[in-house]
Scaffold this motif. Sequence first.
Motif, mmCIF file in Angstrom:
data_model
loop_
_atom_site.group_PDB
_atom_site.id
_atom_site.type_symbol
_atom_site.label_atom_id
_atom_site.label_comp_id
_atom_site.label_asym_id
_atom_site.label_seq_id
_atom_site.Cartn_x
_atom_site.Cartn_y
_atom_site.Cartn_z
ATOM 1 N N VAL A 144 -34.603 110.686 5.885
ATOM 2 C CA VAL A 144 -34.843 109.235 5.615
ATOM 3 C C VAL A 144 -35.059 108.545 6.995
ATOM 4 O O VAL A 144 -34.294 108.980 7.903
ATOM 5 N N ARG A 180 -36.834 109.985 12.987
ATOM 6 C CA ARG A 180 -36.155 108.603 12.888
ATOM 7 C C ARG A 180 -35.902 108.082 14.222
ATOM 8 O O ARG A 180 -35.615 106.844 14.303
ATOM 9 N N LYS A 196 -41.505 109.967 9.521
ATOM 10 C CA LYS A 196 -42.730 109.606 9.109
ATOM 11 C C LYS A 196 -43.543 110.935 9.300
ATOM 12 O O LYS A 196 -43.286 111.564 10.368
ATOM 13 N N ASN A 244 -38.658 109.046 2.325
ATOM 14 C CA ASN A 244 -37.585 108.172 1.782
ATOM 15 C C ASN A 244 -36.451 108.766 1.053
ATOM 16 O O ASN A 244 -35.688 108.056 0.680
ATOM 17 N N ALA A 245 -36.491 110.128 1.230
ATOM 18 C CA ALA A 245 -35.476 110.956 0.686
ATOM 19 C C ALA A 245 -35.416 112.329 1.425
ATOM 20 O O ALA A 245 -36.498 112.777 1.810
ATOM 21 N N PRO A 269 -44.020 107.403 5.073
ATOM 22 C CA PRO A 269 -42.709 107.330 5.274
ATOM 23 C C PRO A 269 -41.867 108.445 4.297
ATOM 24 O O PRO A 269 -42.171 108.815 3.289
#
Length: 125
Positions: free
Chosen positions: A35, A97, A38, A61-62, A59
């Motif tokens: 998470v 991230r 990207k 997301n999990a 992105p």
Amino acid sequence: MIIVNEDNSIYLTRGDDVAFEVGAISKGEPITFNVGDKIHFTVTKKKNCGNVVIDKTVPVNAETEVVIMRLTNEETKIGEVISKPVDYWYDIELIDRHGNTYTIVGYDKEGAKIFRLFPEGEAAR
């Protein structure tokens, strides 16, 4: 139509809405995307990396080993109507991230990775 070949070349019909999976392997093991990461996909004119025709970031997301990269029909309508296949170059990067960038697929000792558009029929208007 979309075909992702063993040499990582991507073939698709201009104007199609397509999706393909993006994953990465390091030392024989799949990489887990986290998470906040990207996946960045860039397509450029062949032999002209400064001329970007698709620039898309998805992105994460999990936590996952595969991210779906979707290109809309508008995004794959690069340039004018074509009557023969046109080759572009592409690369895929992981932006973690923390902001670090890692190339997943890109120009390497085998050369550029090809993103080939096939002609679409032009509808009468």
